[in-house]
Design an enzyme around this catalytic site. Structure first.
Site, PDB file in Angstrom:
ATOM      1  N   SER A 100     -44.420-157.931 -18.272  1.00 47.15           N
ATOM      2  CA  SER A 100     -42.979-157.881 -18.034  1.00 47.15           C
ATOM      3  C   SER A 100     -42.596-158.521 -16.707  1.00 47.15           C
ATOM      4  O   SER A 100     -43.402-158.639 -15.781  1.00 47.15           O
ATOM      5  CB  SER A 100     -42.497-156.424 -18.032  1.00 47.15           C
ATOM      6  OG  SER A 100     -42.951-155.762 -19.174  1.00 47.15           O
TER       7      SER A 100
HETATM    8  N1  SAH Z   1     -45.595-153.185 -19.512  1.00 43.68           N
HETATM    9  C1  SAH Z   1     -46.448-154.212 -20.010  1.00 43.68           C
HETATM   10  C2  SAH Z   1     -45.687-154.982 -21.064  1.00 43.68           C
HETATM   11  C3  SAH Z   1     -46.417-155.023 -22.284  1.00 43.68           C
HETATM   12  S1  SAH Z   1     -45.624-155.855 -23.615  1.00 43.68           S
HETATM   13  C4  SAH Z   1     -46.902-155.128 -18.896  1.00 43.68           C
HETATM   14  O1  SAH Z   1     -46.270-155.117 -17.843  1.00 43.68           O
HETATM   15  O2  SAH Z   1     -47.879-155.846 -19.063  1.00 43.68           O
HETATM   16  C5  SAH Z   1     -45.563-154.526 -24.773  1.00 43.68           C
HETATM   17  C6  SAH Z   1     -46.870-153.978 -25.229  1.00 43.68           C
HETATM   18  O3  SAH Z   1     -46.586-152.960 -26.171  1.00 43.68           O
HETATM   19  C7  SAH Z   1     -47.781-154.976 -25.938  1.00 43.68           C
HETATM   20  O4  SAH Z   1     -49.024-155.009 -25.311  1.00 43.68           O
HETATM   21  C8  SAH Z   1     -47.872-154.438 -27.362  1.00 43.68           C
HETATM   22  O5  SAH Z   1     -49.139-154.655 -27.973  1.00 43.68           O
HETATM   23  C9  SAH Z   1     -47.606-152.967 -27.137  1.00 43.68           C
HETATM   24  N2  SAH Z   1     -47.155-152.229 -28.333  1.00 43.68           N
HETATM   25  C10 SAH Z   1     -46.255-152.602 -29.280  1.00 43.68           C
HETATM   26  N3  SAH Z   1     -46.106-151.636 -30.196  1.00 43.68           N
HETATM   27  C11 SAH Z   1     -46.936-150.610 -29.829  1.00 43.68           C
HETATM   28  C12 SAH Z   1     -47.252-149.336 -30.379  1.00 43.68           C
HETATM   29  N4  SAH Z   1     -46.679-148.880 -31.501  1.00 43.68           N
HETATM   30  N5  SAH Z   1     -48.150-148.578 -29.740  1.00 43.68           N
HETATM   31  C13 SAH Z   1     -48.748-148.991 -28.598  1.00 43.68           C
HETATM   32  N6  SAH Z   1     -48.501-150.182 -28.021  1.00 43.68           N
HETATM   33  C14 SAH Z   1     -47.599-150.989 -28.624  1.00 43.68           C
END
Ligand code: SAH
Length: 221
Positions: A68
């Site tokens: 993010s």
């Molecule tokens: N906060 C993170 C952003 C990650 S993007 C950072 O700063 O790096 C969102 C993440 O949510 C992705 O890695 C995706 O695989 C995960 N995601 C999506 N749906 C999900 C679910 N149902 N359970 C767990 N993780 C999930």
């Protein structure tokens, strides 16, 4: 022979520059700004984008996901109104950058990711930063973490299609949940605050763009 260096000399001014830019964009909580300043984002970005680690933008990571934007990470952290004793649930570990910032401002962070690869890489980063108060789980975060509920705070870092009822049920009566909500490419960042009697008030903070919260775990690891 090169002298060993603790951190690359050019990183520090870039880090300070980023924090300054967050402040001018309205991130005012000094604890949040200090946590961002102490978290080296270049540890969380892939090799291809290392040189862009200090930009205030989202960047691609493995498994087609994203790390993010620092401004959004800071804004969501500030909106959570964390307390040092808080037990926090995070859905969507991704790179672990947001997790690391939460871990600096709370007692325990439970974080769930649906890609095993991302989970493992994030775990290695938490270990290298000696963040011993992060508990990870490979699984479907939309179900929450019932065995560890209720939580003081819940942060969802993937876009939920609608109000995340299951997660709200795992929040303490006076807890706070922050999540991007919407089915399209642009979602509303929503803050739910418990009223202490089982009800909630909801406030829309701004518009955001997150990858979707998907059901189940990823087949490709
Ligand atoms: N906060 C993170 C952003 C990650 S993007 C950072 O700063 O790096 C969102 C993440 O949510 C992705 O890695 C995706 O695989 C995960 N995601 C999506 N749906 C999900 C679910 N149902 N359970 C767990 N993780 C999930």
């Amino acid at each position: 022979m090169k002298r060993p260096q603790k951190s690359s000399p050019e990183v520090q001014p870039q880090m300070a520059q980023l924090v300054l830019s967050l402040r001018t964009q309205g991130v005012t909580d000094p604890l949040v700004l200090a946590a961002v300043e102490r978290t080296p984002r270049d540890l969380f970005t892939p090799d291809l984008f290392k040189n862009r680690s200090w930009e205030d933008s989202a960047l691609p990571i493995a498994c087609g996901q994203t790390i993010s934007q620092p401004y959004i990470v800071s804004l969501m952290t500030q909106a959570l109104t964390l307390e040092p004793r808080a037990r926090v649930l995070e859905i969507g570990t991704g790179s672990g950058y947001q997790t690391a910032i939460l871990a600096r401002l709370s007692r325990l962070v439970y974080t769930i990711e649906r890609y095993r690869t991302l989970m493992r890489e994030a775990e290695a980063r938490f270990a290298s930063l000696q963040l011993t108060n992060v508990i990870t789980r490979f699984g479907d975060g939309s179900l929450g973490w019932a065995e560890q509920a209720p939580f003081d705070r819940i942060l969802v870092t993937a876009a939920a299609p609608e109000e995340p009822k299951t997660l709200l049920e795992q929040l303490k009566p006076s807890g706070v949940l922050v999540a991007p909500i919407g089915k399209g490419p642009v979602q509303k960042l929503c803050r739910y605050a418990g009223d202490g009697r089982g009800g909630f008030t909801m406030e829309v903070l701004c518009e955001v763009r997150f990858v979707p919260l998907l059901d189940g775990v990823a087949k490709e690891q």
